[in-house]
Design a protein around this motif. Structure first.
Motif, mmCIF file in Angstrom:
data_model
loop_
_atom_site.group_PDB
_atom_site.id
_atom_site.type_symbol
_atom_site.label_atom_id
_atom_site.label_comp_id
_atom_site.label_asym_id
_atom_site.label_seq_id
_atom_site.Cartn_x
_atom_site.Cartn_y
_atom_site.Cartn_z
ATOM 1 N N GLY A 69 -9.510 -14.688 0.635
ATOM 2 C CA GLY A 69 -8.767 -15.562 1.654
ATOM 3 C C GLY A 69 -9.699 -17.068 1.529
ATOM 4 N N ASN A 87 -2.641 -5.509 2.312
ATOM 5 C CA ASN A 87 -1.928 -6.842 0.967
ATOM 6 C C ASN A 87 -2.540 -6.654 -0.514
ATOM 7 O OD1 ASN A 87 -2.575 -9.290 -0.724
ATOM 8 N ND2 ASN A 87 -3.082 -10.515 1.782
ATOM 9 N N ARG A 130 -3.811 -9.586 17.227
ATOM 10 C CA ARG A 130 -2.874 -9.940 15.665
ATOM 11 C C ARG A 130 -3.337 -9.559 14.951
ATOM 12 N NH1 ARG A 130 0.896 -11.788 19.699
ATOM 13 N NH2 ARG A 130 0.193 -13.622 21.317
ATOM 14 N N ILE A 131 -1.985 -9.123 13.832
ATOM 15 C CA ILE A 131 -2.366 -8.636 11.959
ATOM 16 C C ILE A 131 -3.123 -10.235 11.712
ATOM 17 C CG2 ILE A 131 -1.502 -9.056 10.184
ATOM 18 C CD1 ILE A 131 0.591 -6.938 11.544
ATOM 19 N N VAL A 132 -4.747 -9.991 10.547
ATOM 20 C CA VAL A 132 -4.805 -10.468 10.148
ATOM 21 C C VAL A 132 -4.503 -9.987 8.737
ATOM 22 C CG1 VAL A 132 -6.957 -10.539 8.918
ATOM 23 C CG2 VAL A 132 -6.817 -9.957 11.673
ATOM 24 N N THR A 133 -3.436 -11.417 8.428
ATOM 25 C CA THR A 133 -2.311 -11.298 6.796
ATOM 26 C C THR A 133 -3.489 -10.734 5.597
ATOM 27 O OG1 THR A 133 -2.427 -13.351 7.233
ATOM 28 C CG2 THR A 133 -0.896 -12.284 8.113
ATOM 29 N N ASP A 134 -5.682 -11.716 5.875
ATOM 30 C CA ASP A 134 -5.560 -11.141 4.301
ATOM 31 C C ASP A 134 -5.629 -9.500 4.389
ATOM 32 O OD1 ASP A 134 -6.408 -14.002 4.126
ATOM 33 O OD2 ASP A 134 -7.636 -13.688 5.728
ATOM 34 N N TYR A 135 -5.628 -8.668 4.806
ATOM 35 C CA TYR A 135 -5.978 -7.114 4.900
ATOM 36 C C TYR A 135 -4.475 -6.609 5.105
ATOM 37 C CZ TYR A 135 -10.839 -8.478 5.908
ATOM 38 O OH TYR A 135 -11.879 -8.489 5.588
ATOM 39 N N LEU A 136 -3.747 -7.389 6.252
ATOM 40 C CA LEU A 136 -2.087 -5.993 6.496
ATOM 41 C C LEU A 136 -0.482 -7.553 6.125
ATOM 42 C CD1 LEU A 136 -3.433 -4.369 9.780
ATOM 43 C CD2 LEU A 136 -3.244 -3.577 7.289
ATOM 44 N N THR A 137 0.186 -7.043 5.467
ATOM 45 C CA THR A 137 1.102 -7.950 5.732
ATOM 46 C C THR A 137 2.134 -7.337 6.771
ATOM 47 O OG1 THR A 137 2.288 -5.637 3.961
ATOM 48 C CG2 THR A 137 1.518 -7.706 3.012
ATOM 49 N N SER A 138 2.238 -6.063 7.403
ATOM 50 C CA SER A 138 3.116 -5.503 8.704
ATOM 51 C C SER A 138 1.762 -4.268 8.874
ATOM 52 C CB SER A 138 3.728 -5.255 8.122
ATOM 53 O OG SER A 138 4.588 -4.237 7.357
ATOM 54 N N TYR A 188 0.832 1.038 8.137
ATOM 55 C CA TYR A 188 0.055 -0.230 7.355
ATOM 56 C C TYR A 188 0.703 -0.316 5.745
ATOM 57 C CZ TYR A 188 -2.632 1.205 11.062
ATOM 58 O OH TYR A 188 -3.571 1.516 12.477
#
Length: 564
Positions: A249, A129, A104-112, A126
């Motif tokens: 975060g 964020n 699963r994406i870690v949104t602290d680093y990636l938005t998509s 990639y």
């Protein structure tokens, strides 16, 4: 020690020592009745709780088996379970796995993160964020991805990498539409692309072989995670991590996490004395003491964790495949699994597959006759190979040389590991194979023995290989100065071809068929003696939340804390 090969590299476990952050119990506990079925696929036991409901502050103290000297997980000397844990707390973790091993994406680093096809090539885009920054103030960007690709997958033998798999299929890394977008173009398809760039490392400490090696010795030069390394105390043998005040975060609940070097027996006593908050409970001796210990939960779950005997086929008697196959049949695997299960509340199943656990989708027993205990067949095979019996209790002889092998064991090995080694010694003696057990310092076991092929037999574990492509480096043939994780140097063109096809196959059913074909060939080659799937049992201090056995997933240390 443990060798970690869960994501990019080996989650291996050097020589059956204590797993410091993987075992678990629910708040309800366990009744201790023996030999229940192994927990089902995806089961976990971490005493899950909303982090906002936990007490702010406190310390978690965790035992580890040796002092970390190389903090670069992609380095051949750094690809260890403890290094993986620390790096994913202090460096960008783009994806995290859930209990069933799904990333699963870690949104602290990636938005998509999206996949497309351009010019017939697989392209991953990639979107970072914008808040994500390194500790030196720089924003994460495409140059960090490019430096990691060049170092790990560029084919430059000056970079001592543990596992180039996946990175070696990349054709180009560049900036996308703006400073916060990265485009990675593959020259060959790669199904498990989500396992790459996790952790992501900074270009400033990855852009040369010297930086890749020396910048990470005893320190973390640049970080970008919820924690930072506060101290390395070589006298007290501790590593201390604290929350990073620059973290953008959610702030971690704990004030500090202390990793303390202890051998298995000392770790058990330290837990009983209240000095550490978690300890391995997956041996009969430990479980007997911990199951009814005060303020203790036993957390049980299912993880990717296998125990095997590596056979060194580079030189000596084991260079002959017939001898390796004979050893496979001379070892009574069910007896070893029975010893491992003694006194535990779960079964310890034999493994017939190198890529999938027994309770994981895709598992098939490909061992055939090479996984079947047959002492008579082993003796006949040794006869045909020219090793002549000299009578009971004496090693066989060929060309005036006795059939003697060195089983190298880390001094950090627990009692179960020592028992298994002695049982293997006795089993092989019945076939006329003398085994000398040699104990070596835990810190030297990897770099001076496994990495250099300075052994005939070695018992250790690989853990966390939930992506089957993670195991590619274990079974591929060494090339140039790179051994990858194939410490026994046993491989074939056929295995390389099948695995090369499997890791690039996007259809899951076809990929599993290719892995099965490769697995059958790995058994036939006598690459190792696969033993059993190790159960996950961890004793933790009562009141500890969001920590334990996470199934096929990862622990989020930012959410770990103590109940109010």
């Amino acid at each position: 020690m443990e060798r970690l090969r869960g994501w990019p590299a080996w989650v291996a476990v050097w020589a059956l020592i204590v797993l410091t952050a993987t075992g678990c119990t629910s708040s309800g506990g366990h009744d201790g009745s023996l030999h229940q079925a192994l927990p089902t696929y995806g089961s976990y036991d971490i005493n899950a709780a909303p982090s906002a409901d936990l007490r702010a502050g406190g310390t978690l103290t965790v035992p580890i088996t040796q002092m970390v000297t190389q903090f670069n997980f992609n380095h051949v000397d750094g690809a260890l379970d403890d290094v993986w844990t620390i790096d994913t707390m202090t460096e960008p973790r783009l994806f995290t796995r859930d209990a069933e091993g799904v990333p699963r994406i870690v949104t602290d680093y990636l938005t998509s993160a999206t996949v497309s096809t351009a010019g017939g090539h697989q392209v991953v885009t990639y979107r970072l964020n914008p808040k994500a920054r390194w500790s030196d103030g720089r924003a994460l960007g495409w140059r960090d991805f490019a430096a990691q690709w060049h170092a790990v997958g560029g084919g430059d033998d000056r970079y001592l990498v543990a596992d180039p798999s996946g990175y070696d299929r990349i054709a180009d890394v560049g900036q996308g539409a703006g400073a916060h977008e990265v485009r990675v173009t593959f020259r060959q398809p790669y199904a498990d692309w989500r396992r790459l760039f996790t952790p992501l490392f900074p270009a400033a400490a990855y852009d040369s072989p010297q930086h890749f090696d020396s910048d990470w010795q005893g320190r973390l030069p640049v970080t970008a995670g919820p924690f930072r390394l506060a101290s390395v105390d070589r006298t007290a043998q501790t590593l201390t991590l604290v929350p990073d005040t620059a973290w953008w975060g959610t702030r971690p609940r704990l004030d500090r996490i202390v990793f303390r070097v202890l051998d298995p027996d000392a770790a058990l006593q330290a837990f009983l004395n209240g000095e550490v908050d978690v300890v391995n409970a997956a041996t009969s001796e430990a479980y007997a003491q911990l199951a009814k210990a005060k303020d203790t939960d036993i957390r049980i779950g299912s993880a990717w964790d296998e125990v095997h005997i590596t056979l060194n086929g580079a030189s000596g008697p084991l260079a002959d495949r017939a001898v390796r196959n004979a050893l496979q049949q001379a070892v009574d695997r069910p007896a070893l699994a029975q010893v491992a299960a003694s006194g535990l509340p779960v079964k310890v199943p034999l493994l017939g597959n190198h890529f999938f656990m027994t309770n994981q989708p895709g598992y098939a027993d490909d061992s055939g006759l090479y996984g079947r205990f047959d002492l008579a067949a082993a003796e006949r095979a040794l006869d045909r190979a020219g090793w002549r019996s000299q009578g009971e209790g004496r090693p066989r002889v060929k060309d005036g040389r006795p059939l003697t092998l060195r089983l190298v064991l880390s001094e950090g090995t627990n009692r179960l590991g020592e028992d298994l080694a002695q049982l293997v010694q006795q089993m092989l003696a019945r076939a006329g194979v003398r085994v000398d057990i040699e104990k070596v310092p835990a810190t030297a076991y990897g770099p001076q023995y496994l990495d250099k092929g300075n052994f005939d037999l070695a018992i250790f574990r690989f853990t966390g290989l939930t992506y089957p492509s993670s195991a590619y480096a274990v079974y591929r043939r060494p090339a140039g100065g790179q051994v990858f994780e194939n410490y026994g140097r046993v491989g074939s063109a056929q295995v390389d071809k099948l695995l090369g096809q499997a890791v690039g196959t996007l259809d899951e059913r076809t990929a599993r068929r290719l892995y099965d074909e490769a697995d059958a060939e790995i058994w036939r080659l006598g690459h190792d003696i696969e033993l059993y799937q190790r159960p996950q049992l961890l004793a933790v201090r009562k009141g500890l939340a969001n920590y334990g056995v996470p199934g096929l997933g990862d622990i989020d240390f930012a959410k770990v804390g103590w109940e109010r």
